[in-house]
Enzyme design. Structure first.
Site, PDB file in Angstrom:
ATOM      1  NE  ARG A 206      -3.419  -2.791   0.349  1.00 56.92           N
ATOM      2  CZ  ARG A 206      -3.963  -3.503   1.330  1.00 56.92           C
ATOM      3  NH1 ARG A 206      -3.315  -3.659   2.473  1.00 56.92           N
ATOM      4  NH2 ARG A 206      -5.140  -4.065   1.175  1.00 56.92           N
TER       5      ARG A 206
ATOM      6  CD  GLU B  14     -10.299  -7.859   3.031  1.00 52.81           C
ATOM      7  OE1 GLU B  14     -10.817  -7.323   4.031  1.00 52.81           O
ATOM      8  OE2 GLU B  14      -9.362  -7.336   2.383  1.00 52.81           O
TER       9      GLU B  14
ATOM     10  CD  GLU C 216      -4.856  -0.585   4.070  1.00 55.90           C
ATOM     11  OE1 GLU C 216      -4.131  -0.576   5.100  1.00 55.90           O
ATOM     12  OE2 GLU C 216      -5.567  -1.553   3.750  1.00 55.90           O
TER      13      GLU C 216
END
Length: 544
Positions: free
Chosen positions: A146, A316, A459
């Site tokens: 990220r 996910e 993030e």
């Protein structure tokens, strides 16, 4: 003596005076300890200005490193009793952890990179320390996908893990927002996949953007250097290549990897925001061969002796594109699978076999349990304890890393000054009271808990200083949980007040190491992020 993590046994040698290191102090490395001696001379020599010449025999002004097979492999015995200082371990790793304790006993300035006090000022208390870790897997997952961390920052984190007796560094190398490892046969993975045009600033609901292009990747030689550097410090590397979800960076580089019959994959770019991305890999033979090629290079870069496990994500993975794709539906019928969940399991099982044939073990996030696992696969239990309990009771090895306890991207306080507050409030005390082995687990299942891992998702951590702030001081609490056999299994019975007292000395060590931790009183003015939207929630998963 304010040691962190707390050792199993630490007792004074009452008849011995405090000991002093001198410019004549020699370093005697007995067989099997040569690498530890090289590390100790380089680090402690730099901090103290002492040369620590080679030598044995003669007077007692020496530090002796030795392997004692009667100790546990990572266990050690450290003796300072007025005679030769001895650091003995069941193996080289045990000697190394003993050397870390030796460095702590000399004071915080022993963790610096150059002397700040005279060479005659280095004294040791007369003690006998005997210690061994509770868990074999004491890990940290560092998300470099990220927000990219340059190689030198990764090497620095290797040293920080080692200083806390942590022995696994899990590198999250690929995701929708970036591909961070060079793959020579597929150059577009880094030419295209390692770079994004802009980045969401804060939580995905934020209206702010950083329009500076972001990216970077590790070359083959960078990875080899990281692996060798970690091995010298007895830290194993776990590379993660995420599939079949979290794959938009790879699809942007090679559009044929995506579900081209339902998405214009040629129009995709590396993702610039956060959340769960709908673009997943197509279930084709070409995709399998492509990732086999990726993994062949990964296995070469991360050799089995230092990286027995390879992490394949498996988390996910939205199924919407597979439901809409005629090609995916045909694949499900051809393979006789139980719908789209079976398709995800098919991906994981294929690479589980592929890795096992090459002497490696697959590990993945707990979604890989859906559809069943091969016996050799291991599970990272992140969605609470349930996945880990189910895996352990089924005979699979487990690493406990539940987000409710050890996701260090989650905010450390409920106050308004936390920078980009995400997720649950998890204080230093909360982490200290984390128990990796769930109550009620059968003894047979508990034996499958390899250990614990703290996860650092980046993030909203755009720099090394932001990573430091989120990780420390909580990583010190986690290290004690993962290492110390002195902690009661009942979290409520743990002496957090005593740990806080020891942290007063440990903050000075972190200062010496240059760590920009969160102060006990809250963030300093330059550590805040006013006006940047986070997601301060209580009781529900953050799903950044």
């Amino acid at each position: 003596m304010d040691l962190i993590p707390a050792p199993r046994s630490c007792r004074w040698a009452p008849s011995a005076p405090h000991d002093r290191l001198t410019p004549r102090t020699r370093l005697e490395a007995r067989p099997g300890t040569e690498g530890v001696a090289r590390w100790l001379r380089a680090t402690l020599g730099a901090a103290t200005g002492l040369p620590f010449p080679d030598g044995n025999g003669g007077d007692d002004d020496r530090v002796v490193l030795a392997v004692d097979p009667g100790l546990p492999p990572e266990g050690y015995r450290l003796v300072v009793d007025g005679r030769a200082r001895r650091i003995e371990g069941g193996g080289a790793a045990g000697v190394f952890w003993g050397a870390q304790t030796f460095r702590q006993l000399l004071g915080a300035d022993a963790l610096r990179r150059a002397p700040v006090r005279p060479a005659h000022a280095w004294t040791l208390p007369p003690v006998v320390v005997e210690d061994a870790p509770r868990f074999a897997w004491r890990g940290v997952m560092l998300d470099v996908a990220r927000h990219f961390l340059p190689k030198d920052d990764v090497l620095r984190y290797v040293d920080l893990l080692a200083a806390h007796k942590l022995n696994v560094l899990h590198l999250h190398l690929t995701d929708d927002q970036g591909w961070r490892v060079e793959i020579e046969r597929y150059p577009r993975l880094t030419e295209v996949g390692a770079w994004r045009a802009r980045t969401k600033w804060g939580h995905r609901a934020s209206e702010l953007w950083d329009d500076t292009p972001h990216g970077g990747y590790y070359t083959h030689d960078d990875i080899r250097e990281i692996v060798a550097y970690a091995a010298e410090r007895h830290i194993r590397l776990v590379p993660e290549i995420d599939l079949p979800g979290h794959s938009q960076a790879a699809i942007a580089a090679y559009p044929e990897l995506g579900n081209t019959d339902v998405v214009d994959t040629a129009a995709l770019s590396v993702w610039d925001t956060w959340g769960v991305n709908p673009n997943v890999l197509a279930p084709t033979d070409h995709t399998l061969r492509f990732y086999e090629g990726v993994l062949e290079e990964v296995l070469d870069l991360f050799p089995a002796r230092t990286s027995p496990f390879v992490h394949l994500g498996g988390d996910e993975c939205p199924k919407d594109q597979w439901r809409a794709s005629p090609a995916a539906q045909a694949r499900i019928r051809e393979l006789g699978l139980a719908g789209e969940d079976g398709l995800q399991s098919w991906f994981i099982r294929h690479f589980d076999r592929w890795l096992a044939e090459r002497g490696r073990r697959l590990i993945g996030w707990d979604e890989i349990l859906e559809g069943g696992l091969a016996p050799g696969a291991a599970v990272s239990s992140w969605r609470g304890y349930a996945g880990g309990v189910a895996a352990a009771e089924a005979g699979h090895d487990v690493v406990m890393c539940p987000e409710q306890h050890v996701y260090l991207d989650h905010r450390q306080d409920g106050g308004p000054d936390e920078p980009v507050p995400i997720g649950y409030v998890r204080t230093l005390e909360d982490v200290y009271r984390f128990e990796p082995v769930p109550p009620g687990l059968s003894p047979e299942a508990a034996a499958h808990v390899l250990g614990a891992q703290a996860n650092v998702w980046t993030e909203v951590m755009e720099s090394r200083s932001r990573v430091d702030y989120q990780v420390f001081p909580r990583l010190a609490a986690f290290a004690e949980v993962a290492w110390s056999t002195r902690l009661p299994a009942d979290p409520a019975a743990r002496d957090f007040a005593g740990f806080e007292r020891r942290m007063a000395a440990h903050y000075r060590r972190l200062d010496a190491l240059g760590v920009q931790y969160r102060p006990p009183g809250g963030p300093l003015p330059w550590q805040r992020r006013p006006g940047v939207v986070g997601r301060p929630i209580d009781g529900t998963p953050p799903n950044v």
